[in-house]
Design a protein around this motif. Structure first.
Motif, mmCIF file in Angstrom:
data_model
loop_
_atom_site.group_PDB
_atom_site.id
_atom_site.type_symbol
_atom_site.label_atom_id
_atom_site.label_comp_id
_atom_site.label_asym_id
_atom_site.label_seq_id
_atom_site.Cartn_x
_atom_site.Cartn_y
_atom_site.Cartn_z
ATOM 1 N N LYS A 106 -10.017 -51.043 25.098
ATOM 2 C CA LYS A 106 -10.215 -52.086 26.110
ATOM 3 C C LYS A 106 -9.045 -53.076 26.140
ATOM 4 O O LYS A 106 -9.084 -54.060 26.880
ATOM 5 N N THR A 107 -8.022 -52.795 25.344
ATOM 6 C CA THR A 107 -6.877 -53.706 25.234
ATOM 7 C C THR A 107 -5.583 -52.984 25.583
ATOM 8 O O THR A 107 -5.339 -51.864 25.123
ATOM 9 N N ILE A 108 -4.756 -53.622 26.395
ATOM 10 C CA ILE A 108 -3.436 -53.081 26.706
ATOM 11 C C ILE A 108 -2.363 -54.097 26.348
ATOM 12 O O ILE A 108 -2.608 -55.311 26.348
ATOM 13 N N PHE A 109 -1.182 -53.589 26.028
ATOM 14 C CA PHE A 109 -0.018 -54.428 25.752
ATOM 15 C C PHE A 109 1.047 -54.149 26.802
ATOM 16 O O PHE A 109 1.266 -52.999 27.187
ATOM 17 N N ILE A 110 1.697 -55.203 27.247
ATOM 18 C CA ILE A 110 2.773 -55.102 28.237
ATOM 19 C C ILE A 110 4.066 -55.536 27.564
ATOM 20 O O ILE A 110 4.165 -56.667 27.054
ATOM 21 N N TRP A 111 5.041 -54.644 27.544
ATOM 22 C CA TRP A 111 6.322 -54.911 26.904
ATOM 23 C C TRP A 111 7.446 -54.979 27.946
ATOM 24 O O TRP A 111 7.262 -54.612 29.090
ATOM 25 N N ASP A 112 8.606 -55.440 27.485
ATOM 26 C CA ASP A 112 9.838 -55.482 28.301
ATOM 27 C C ASP A 112 9.718 -56.440 29.477
ATOM 28 O O ASP A 112 10.234 -56.178 30.568
ATOM 29 N N ILE A 113 9.047 -57.554 29.270
ATOM 30 C CA ILE A 113 9.000 -58.596 30.301
ATOM 31 C C ILE A 113 10.291 -59.410 30.194
ATOM 32 O O ILE A 113 10.653 -59.896 29.122
ATOM 33 N N SER A 168 -3.886 -50.280 23.244
ATOM 34 C CA SER A 168 -3.835 -50.622 21.832
ATOM 35 C C SER A 168 -4.236 -49.406 21.001
ATOM 36 O O SER A 168 -5.177 -48.688 21.338
ATOM 37 N N THR A 169 -3.515 -49.184 19.904
ATOM 38 C CA THR A 169 -3.790 -48.020 19.059
ATOM 39 C C THR A 169 -4.174 -48.389 17.634
ATOM 40 O O THR A 169 -4.603 -47.528 16.878
ATOM 41 N N LYS A 170 -4.015 -49.661 17.276
ATOM 42 C CA LYS A 170 -4.300 -50.050 15.899
ATOM 43 C C LYS A 170 -5.180 -51.281 15.865
ATOM 44 O O LYS A 170 -4.858 -52.298 16.462
ATOM 45 N N GLN A 171 -6.310 -51.185 15.173
ATOM 46 C CA GLN A 171 -7.228 -52.312 15.070
ATOM 47 C C GLN A 171 -6.753 -53.266 13.993
ATOM 48 O O GLN A 171 -6.401 -52.861 12.892
ATOM 49 N N ASN A 172 -6.757 -54.580 14.320
ATOM 50 C CA ASN A 172 -6.350 -55.607 13.374
ATOM 51 C C ASN A 172 -7.521 -56.545 13.152
ATOM 52 O O ASN A 172 -8.044 -57.116 14.111
ATOM 53 N N PRO A 173 -7.953 -56.752 11.907
ATOM 54 C CA PRO A 173 -9.135 -57.589 11.657
ATOM 55 C C PRO A 173 -8.973 -59.023 12.105
ATOM 56 O O PRO A 173 -9.954 -59.707 12.378
ATOM 57 N N ASN A 174 -7.738 -59.524 12.207
ATOM 58 C CA ASN A 174 -7.543 -60.899 12.670
ATOM 59 C C ASN A 174 -7.573 -61.008 14.180
ATOM 60 O O ASN A 174 -7.651 -62.098 14.728
ATOM 61 N N LEU A 175 -7.498 -59.859 14.850
ATOM 62 C CA LEU A 175 -7.435 -59.871 16.313
ATOM 63 C C LEU A 175 -8.787 -59.627 16.948
ATOM 64 O O LEU A 175 -9.126 -60.226 17.955
ATOM 65 N N PHE A 176 -9.582 -58.731 16.366
ATOM 66 C CA PHE A 176 -10.833 -58.342 16.998
ATOM 67 C C PHE A 176 -12.023 -58.819 16.179
ATOM 68 O O PHE A 176 -12.043 -58.704 14.961
ATOM 69 N N PHE A 177 -13.017 -59.345 16.863
ATOM 70 C CA PHE A 177 -14.226 -59.827 16.224
ATOM 71 C C PHE A 177 -15.416 -59.116 16.854
ATOM 72 O O PHE A 177 -16.052 -59.614 17.768
ATOM 73 N N GLY A 178 -15.700 -57.909 16.376
ATOM 74 C CA GLY A 178 -16.782 -57.126 16.949
ATOM 75 C C GLY A 178 -18.107 -57.840 16.842
ATOM 76 O O GLY A 178 -18.475 -58.326 15.773
ATOM 77 N N GLY A 179 -18.832 -57.910 17.940
ATOM 78 C CA GLY A 179 -20.153 -58.499 17.920
ATOM 79 C C GLY A 179 -20.174 -60.001 18.104
ATOM 80 O O GLY A 179 -21.252 -60.592 18.160
ATOM 81 N N GLN A 180 -19.024 -60.640 18.187
ATOM 82 C CA GLN A 180 -19.000 -62.087 18.358
ATOM 83 C C GLN A 180 -19.544 -62.456 19.727
ATOM 84 O O GLN A 180 -19.272 -61.804 20.733
ATOM 85 N N SER A 181 -20.300 -63.530 19.765
ATOM 86 C CA SER A 181 -20.917 -63.960 21.022
ATOM 87 C C SER A 181 -19.871 -64.464 22.005
ATOM 88 O O SER A 181 -18.868 -65.073 21.616
ATOM 89 N N LEU A 182 -20.125 -64.239 23.278
ATOM 90 C CA LEU A 182 -19.324 -64.850 24.328
ATOM 91 C C LEU A 182 -19.764 -66.290 24.514
ATOM 92 O O LEU A 182 -20.876 -66.675 24.160
ATOM 93 N N SER A 183 -18.908 -67.094 25.093
ATOM 94 C CA SER A 183 -19.297 -68.458 25.449
ATOM 95 C C SER A 183 -20.239 -68.416 26.649
ATOM 96 O O SER A 183 -20.344 -67.397 27.352
#
Length: 280
Positions: free
Chosen positions: A18-25, A99-114
């Motif tokens: 569900k995440t994409i990265f855009i490079w070469d801006i 995105s191809t690599k999960q990072n624990p500081n980036l994703f918070f599975g199950g965290q509530s939305l505002s």
């Protein structure tokens, strides 16, 4: 013929797809301009949870990169295929990757939305008239036996605690579910009645917002590839109570408004606290 189906939850999207990265801006644009330009491009593919723009690391070629997080993996995949190697808003093409690599500081599975994000997501898929909320009960539970007064001494002030039960309805689908929210804080006796009234209003609003979020967390949006949507609600039968016996649904906890403000609610800055691999 198989029809693609995707389930959308009212929670922070944590999946890589569900995440994409855009490079070469390119340089020559402000971060604010890049943000607006990318939001205009990618929001056309579907609802966005997050968009971040950041300058490249000092050791890399000058320029920018960005991260876009969708609620839907199908939208992210379509956006990646459609915009990779395209110029978008600049003179040279960008590189877009899932995105191809999960990072624990980036994703918070199950965290509530505002509360606001829940509303925006519901409006995106169902429209402004596709859902509604009502407050079943909103009570001052400061004096309840288990309200947590033992955590505070008289010298610290007066405990204020409110509990709320909210009902979420999707009329076109015949689906209804409820959520519970509790908020508390301590009033400094030296600050007078005005401070107490101000905190009372804030706590009542926070309890209501938490109850609505709690109801949304039980909702599943079933999105079909042909554009049709179904709504389901995960209901625990023990939670189904008549309105005149609803007080038992309010589970008293010890979440304070002060702690919530200190955390900033849903902390988006934490979502960007990671090291980017420039080899992508």
């Amino acid at each position: 013929m198989e029809i693609e189906v995707e389930v959308i939850e009212f929670r922070v999207p944590a999946e890589n797809n569900k995440t994409i990265f855009i490079w070469d801006i390119q340089t020559g644009f402000s971060e604010a301009f890049i943000y607006e330009a990318l939001w205009s491009v990618y929001s056309a593919f579907g609802a966005l949870y997050l968009l971040k723009v950041c300058p490249n690391a000092a050791v890399a070629t000058p320029g920018f990169y960005a991260m876009v997080k969708f609620y839907s993996s199908a939208h992210a995949s379509k956006a990646q295929r459609a915009t990779d190697k395209q110029c978008l808003f600049q003179s040279s093409p960008v590189k877009v990757r899932l995105s191809t690599k999960q990072n624990p500081n980036l994703f918070f599975g199950g965290q509530s939305l505002s509360h606001a994000r829940c509303q925006n997501l519901a409006n995106h898929y169902l429209g402004f008239n596709g859902w509604s909320t009502r407050i079943v009960t909103l009570k001052d539970i400061s004096k309840c036996a288990d309200a947590g007064w033992s955590l505070h001494t008289a010298s610290q002030g007066e405990l204020l605690k409110y509990g709320c039960v909210a009902e979420l309805t999707f009329p076109q689908y015949g689906v209804t579910c409820r959520g519970v929210g509790v908020a508390e804080d301590v009033v400094d006796p030296e600050k007078g009645l005005e401070e107490k009234l101000w905190k009372r209003g804030r706590l009542m609003k926070w309890a209501k917002d938490k109850a609505v979020v709690g109801a949304f967390e039980k909702v599943l949006l079933i999105v079909f590839g042909n554009g049709k949507i179904a709504v389901e609600c995960r209901i625990n039968q023990e939670e189904v109570l008549p309105d005149d016996d609803i007080e038992g649904a309010i589970q008293v906890n010890n979440i304070s408004w002060t702690d919530f403000e200190a955390d900033g609610g849903e902390d988006e800055d934490l979502l960007w606290d990671f090291t980017v691999d420039l080899s992508h």
